[in-house]
Design a protein around this motif. Structure first.
Motif, PDB file in Angstrom:
ATOM      1  N   GLY A  18     -11.056 -40.610 -29.428  1.00  0.00           N
ATOM      2  CA  GLY A  18     -11.696 -39.686 -28.495  1.00  0.00           C
ATOM      3  C   GLY A  18     -10.976 -38.354 -28.466  1.00  0.00           C
ATOM      4  N   GLY A  19     -10.942 -37.758 -27.269  1.00  0.00           N
ATOM      5  CA  GLY A  19     -10.342 -36.436 -27.113  1.00  0.00           C
ATOM      6  C   GLY A  19      -8.918 -36.377 -27.644  1.00  0.00           C
ATOM      7  N   ARG A  20      -8.141 -37.383 -27.369  1.00  0.00           N
ATOM      8  CA  ARG A  20      -6.733 -37.348 -27.788  1.00  0.00           C
ATOM      9  C   ARG A  20      -6.551 -37.848 -29.224  1.00  0.00           C
ATOM     10  N   GLY A  21      -7.080 -39.048 -29.488  1.00  0.00           N
ATOM     11  CA  GLY A  21      -6.870 -39.643 -30.811  1.00  0.00           C
ATOM     12  C   GLY A  21      -7.403 -38.759 -31.929  1.00  0.00           C
ATOM     13  N   ALA A  42      -9.335 -47.591 -34.915  1.00  0.00           N
ATOM     14  CA  ALA A  42     -10.133 -48.527 -34.114  1.00  0.00           C
ATOM     15  C   ALA A  42     -10.892 -47.721 -33.073  1.00  0.00           C
ATOM     16  N   GLU A  43     -12.212 -47.897 -33.042  1.00  0.00           N
ATOM     17  CA  GLU A  43     -13.044 -47.115 -32.113  1.00  0.00           C
ATOM     18  C   GLU A  43     -14.451 -47.730 -32.092  1.00  0.00           C
ATOM     19  N   PRO A  44     -14.971 -48.064 -30.906  1.00  0.00           N
ATOM     20  CA  PRO A  44     -16.306 -48.655 -30.854  1.00  0.00           C
ATOM     21  C   PRO A  44     -17.438 -47.657 -31.082  1.00  0.00           C
ATOM     22  N   ALA A  47     -19.950 -42.838 -34.359  1.00  0.00           N
ATOM     23  CA  ALA A  47     -19.810 -41.464 -34.850  1.00  0.00           C
ATOM     24  C   ALA A  47     -18.339 -41.032 -34.792  1.00  0.00           C
ATOM     25  N   ARG A  48     -17.683 -41.366 -33.698  1.00  0.00           N
ATOM     26  CA  ARG A  48     -16.264 -40.982 -33.572  1.00  0.00           C
ATOM     27  C   ARG A  48     -15.409 -41.701 -34.605  1.00  0.00           C
ATOM     28  N   LEU A  49     -15.725 -42.976 -34.808  1.00  0.00           N
ATOM     29  CA  LEU A  49     -14.967 -43.772 -35.779  1.00  0.00           C
ATOM     30  C   LEU A  49     -15.080 -43.142 -37.162  1.00  0.00           C
ATOM     31  N   PRO A  61     -13.878 -51.927 -34.975  1.00  0.00           N
ATOM     32  CA  PRO A  61     -14.661 -51.604 -33.772  1.00  0.00           C
ATOM     33  C   PRO A  61     -13.870 -51.733 -32.479  1.00  0.00           C
ATOM     34  N   ASP A  62     -12.700 -52.377 -32.546  1.00  0.00           N
ATOM     35  CA  ASP A  62     -11.937 -52.626 -31.323  1.00  0.00           C
ATOM     36  C   ASP A  62     -10.446 -52.626 -31.677  1.00  0.00           C
ATOM     37  N   TRP A  63      -9.616 -52.170 -30.732  1.00  0.00           N
ATOM     38  CA  TRP A  63      -8.191 -52.083 -31.037  1.00  0.00           C
ATOM     39  C   TRP A  63      -7.591 -53.450 -31.382  1.00  0.00           C
ATOM     40  N   ARG A  64      -8.152 -54.504 -30.773  1.00  0.00           N
ATOM     41  CA  ARG A  64      -7.591 -55.838 -31.024  1.00  0.00           C
ATOM     42  C   ARG A  64      -7.774 -56.236 -32.489  1.00  0.00           C
ATOM     43  N   PRO A  83      -8.452 -45.578 -23.450  1.00  0.00           N
ATOM     44  CA  PRO A  83      -8.543 -45.351 -21.997  1.00  0.00           C
ATOM     45  C   PRO A  83      -7.356 -45.993 -21.267  1.00  0.00           C
ATOM     46  N   ASP A  84      -7.010 -45.400 -20.135  1.00  0.00           N
ATOM     47  CA  ASP A  84      -5.809 -45.805 -19.383  1.00  0.00           C
ATOM     48  C   ASP A  84      -5.689 -47.322 -19.216  1.00  0.00           C
ATOM     49  N   ALA A  85      -6.805 -47.972 -18.863  1.00  0.00           N
ATOM     50  CA  ALA A  85      -6.746 -49.386 -18.501  1.00  0.00           C
ATOM     51  C   ALA A  85      -6.350 -50.283 -19.675  1.00  0.00           C
ATOM     52  N   LEU A  86      -6.419 -49.757 -20.912  1.00  0.00           N
ATOM     53  CA  LEU A  86      -6.095 -50.583 -22.083  1.00  0.00           C
ATOM     54  C   LEU A  86      -4.668 -50.349 -22.586  1.00  0.00           C
ATOM     55  N   HIS A  87      -3.954 -49.428 -21.959  1.00  0.00           N
ATOM     56  CA  HIS A  87      -2.654 -49.027 -22.515  1.00  0.00           C
ATOM     57  C   HIS A  87      -1.639 -50.171 -22.581  1.00  0.00           C
ATOM     58  N   VAL A  88      -1.518 -50.911 -21.478  1.00  0.00           N
ATOM     59  CA  VAL A  88      -0.438 -51.914 -21.422  1.00  0.00           C
ATOM     60  C   VAL A  88      -0.665 -53.003 -22.466  1.00  0.00           C
ATOM     61  N   LEU A 103       2.362 -43.699 -27.293  1.00  0.00           N
ATOM     62  CA  LEU A 103       1.467 -44.220 -26.260  1.00  0.00           C
ATOM     63  C   LEU A 103       1.066 -43.069 -25.356  1.00  0.00           C
ATOM     64  N   GLU A 104      -0.255 -42.824 -25.274  1.00  0.00           N
ATOM     65  CA  GLU A 104      -0.696 -41.742 -24.400  1.00  0.00           C
ATOM     66  C   GLU A 104      -0.259 -42.009 -22.966  1.00  0.00           C
ATOM     67  N   LYS A 105      -0.029 -40.931 -22.229  1.00  0.00           N
ATOM     68  CA  LYS A 105       0.248 -41.093 -20.818  1.00  0.00           C
ATOM     69  C   LYS A 105      -1.067 -41.321 -20.081  1.00  0.00           C
ATOM     70  N   CYS A 193       1.339 -36.498 -13.792  1.00  0.00           N
ATOM     71  CA  CYS A 193       2.586 -37.159 -14.206  1.00  0.00           C
ATOM     72  C   CYS A 193       3.349 -36.261 -15.168  1.00  0.00           C
ATOM     73  N   HIS A 194       2.650 -35.329 -15.867  1.00  0.00           N
ATOM     74  CA  HIS A 194       3.355 -34.325 -16.673  1.00  0.00           C
ATOM     75  C   HIS A 194       4.265 -33.481 -15.775  1.00  0.00           C
ATOM     76  N   ASP A 195       3.692 -32.999 -14.672  1.00  0.00           N
ATOM     77  CA  ASP A 195       4.437 -32.084 -13.793  1.00  0.00           C
ATOM     78  C   ASP A 195       5.621 -32.795 -13.154  1.00  0.00           C
ATOM     79  N   ARG A 408      -4.342 -26.265 -26.050  1.00  0.00           N
ATOM     80  CA  ARG A 408      -3.833 -27.561 -26.485  1.00  0.00           C
ATOM     81  C   ARG A 408      -2.467 -27.839 -25.880  1.00  0.00           C
ATOM     82  N   HIS A 409      -2.465 -27.761 -24.534  1.00  0.00           N
ATOM     83  CA  HIS A 409      -1.229 -27.985 -23.784  1.00  0.00           C
ATOM     84  C   HIS A 409      -0.131 -27.025 -24.229  1.00  0.00           C
ATOM     85  N   ALA A 410      -0.505 -25.766 -24.390  1.00  0.00           N
ATOM     86  CA  ALA A 410       0.456 -24.697 -24.695  1.00  0.00           C
ATOM     87  C   ALA A 410       1.328 -25.042 -25.904  1.00  0.00           C
TER      88      ALA A 410
END
Ligand code: NAD
Length: 477
Positions: A18-21, A42-44, A47-49, A61-64, A83-88, A103-105, A193-195, A408-410
């Motif tokens: 997505g936006g970051r990857g 890995a991306e469901p 088009a992005r994949l 199709p999936d990170w797993r 997405p955040d919920a999949l990070h851990v 690992l993205e924040k 969390c950056h700040d 792009r975050h300066a």
């Protein structure tokens, strides 16, 4: 764990295109083929994949599925941009496979998840770098160099203003992926969390106390204009006046933009495709009729053992989308503006001078002294520096083309990828600024701030500090 030697180009597997990857890190890889190569994605989203994998990288199709195939793929490192919920879960699986990862924040969207991940890091000695990109932006590196050299004396106050931008807040935190604390994370973590990390980095220590106030002031049904329908495209009577009228943003203001944030609309970015996405998808919803609950403004106060106090103000209701910084110290004062890169330093003593690291032959090429004078109230020395990326790797044509000068975050996105790929080659991912321990305090500060905002008042940060989660004592920097 001894890392095997790695030769550039570093072979990367990317989870989430997505936006970051794709837009942030994938773009850097395409611009630096001698430094890194993407070997698997890995991306469901089809088009992005396809767009990120191209013709050479393996597709999943999936990170797993990708992680299950790591033994065969044998990448040098993994980028987790899910997405955040999949990070851990994803970070734990990659750590178990013994590979270094970016690992993205946020590293984890909840305190429970962060504690779990800290346990994984201890158990596997995982090499996890967290996406605190701003530490790698020339602006923040120059500020840190000034503070570290003692140029400003003992720090008394730090003020960071996170101007989220009214349009950006509506996109990400009302209509988009970070609108719900339960589905992603509270705004103080997701956005700031950056700040908190930067304040912690400049302070050189964890705070003693954290307190925070804020609320969801505006983006509520009771503030909807009379007769506003569920979607901007359903004939809203307030279209001409409403600051958040979606077609004005996605069809007009961003008509020449073809990457983030408009890629969130879908694959068809023609005017007709964009309009269809606004009629059907989340980004055409009336901002007063969304399922959002995260705060749209929040102020956090931090007190440190040295006596330093710091404030962080985050607000949706700003014209700019950048950070302002003000620091006062016993020997000087600093004002900074992240987007322009400008840093003004007032030095109170007649013998005050800028540190050699910002003036000498070793000064980084992205820092320039543009003015010096003695125009302070007592004739004291003032200096103006500009610290911002000197190169924009964005080409003028092709899939990565776009308007020049987007931040792009300066420069932090590029700086982090540069540092990460270098560290993969050197076998140093997991240490220094590219360590999991370094990221812990900022996350804990965000969780403490949210607890305070929810009614806990002034939170004693002692029991929260990173060493509580990282007893190996590798601590933050
Ligand atoms: N470092 C920063 O400054 C910064 C900035 C923005 C976002 N982020 C973080 O980066 C992460 C990604 O954000 P984004 O803006 O790229 O979001 P995004 O939604 O654009 O990208 C996430 C991608 O993951 C894909 N995905 C979802 N489930 C998947 C699965 N099971 N397997 C594989 N892929 C899957 C989605 O389809 C999507 O393309 C988030 O955690 C976000 O908080 C960090």
């Amino acid at each position: 764990m001894i890392a095997p030697p790695v030769r550039p180009p570093v072979r990367l597997a990317v989870l989430g295109a997505g936006g970051r990857g794709a837009d942030a890190y994938g773009r850097w890889v395409r611009a630096h083929p001698d430094r890194a190569r993407i070997v698997a994605v890995a991306e469901p989203d089809h088009a992005r994949l396809g767009a990120l994998a191209g013709t050479t990288a393996a597709r999943y199709p999936d990170w797993r599925d990708l992680v299950a195939d790591l033994g065969r793929l044998r990448p040098d490192a993994v980028v987790v941009a899910l997405p955040d919920a999949l990070h851990v879960a994803a970070a734990a699986a990659v750590a178990d496979a013994g590979l270094p990862l970016l690992l993205e924040k946020p590293a984890a969207p909840t305190l429970t998840g962060l504690t779990e991940l800290a346990g994984v890091v201890r158990r596997t000695d995982a090499r996890i770098a967290v996406g605190h990109v701003l530490r790698f932006a020339p602006f923040w590196r120059a500020v840190r160099a000034l503070v570290e050299a003692g140029t400003l004396g003992d720090l008394a106050t730090i003020e960071v203003r996170e101007n989220i931008g009214f349009w950006h807040f509506a996109h990400s935190f009302v209509r988009g992926s970070w609108r719900s604390a339960a589905e992603s994370s509270p705004m103080v973590l997701a956005k700031t969390c950056h700040d908190l990390d930067l304040i912690r980095w400049l302070a050189g220590a964890a705070p003693r106390t954290v307190s925070s106030e804020g609320s969801l002031l505006h983006f509520r049904p009771e503030n909807a204009p009379d007769g506003a329908p569920a979607r901007c495209t359903d004939g809203c009577p307030a279209a001409a006046d409403c600051p958040f009228y979606a077609p004005r943003y996605y069809l007009d203001a961003l008509r020449d933009v073809t990457d983030h944030p408009v890629t969130m609309l879908g694959a068809d970015l023609s005017p007709a495709g964009r309009l269809a996405a606004l009629r059907r998808g989340p980004y055409g919803r009336c901002v007063y009729h969304c399922d959002n609950d995260v705060a749209d403004h929040q102020q956090t106060l931090l007190r440190f053992g040295s006596g330093l106090t710091a404030t962080l103000t985050a607000s949706a209701f700003t014209a700019e989308n950048t950070r302002h910084l003000a620091i006062t110290g016993t020997r000087g004062q600093l004002h900074g503006h992240m987007e322009s890169g400008e840093i003004r330093v007032d030095l109170f003593s007649p013998s005050g001078r800028l540190p050699d690291v910002l003036l000498g032959p070793d000064t980084p090429p992205d820092v320039e002294l543009v003015a010096s004078g003695t125009d302070g109230p007592l004739g004291h020395a003032t200096h103006t520096l500009v610290a911002r990326p000197i190169r924009d790797t964005r080409p003028e044509t092709g899939p990565d083309a776009g308007p020049a000068g987007r931040s792009r975050h300066a420069g932090g996105d590029d700086g982090l990828m540069d540092a990460f790929c270098r560290a993969v080659v050197d076998g140093t991912v997991g240490s220094g600024e590219l360590s999991f321990a370094t990221a812990l305090d900022s996350h804990l500060m965000a969780f403490a701030a949210e607890e305070s905002r929810a009614g806990a008042g002034v939170v004693d940060f002692g029991p929260w500090t990173a060493t509580a989660l990282d007893p190996a004592g590798r601590g933050s920097q």
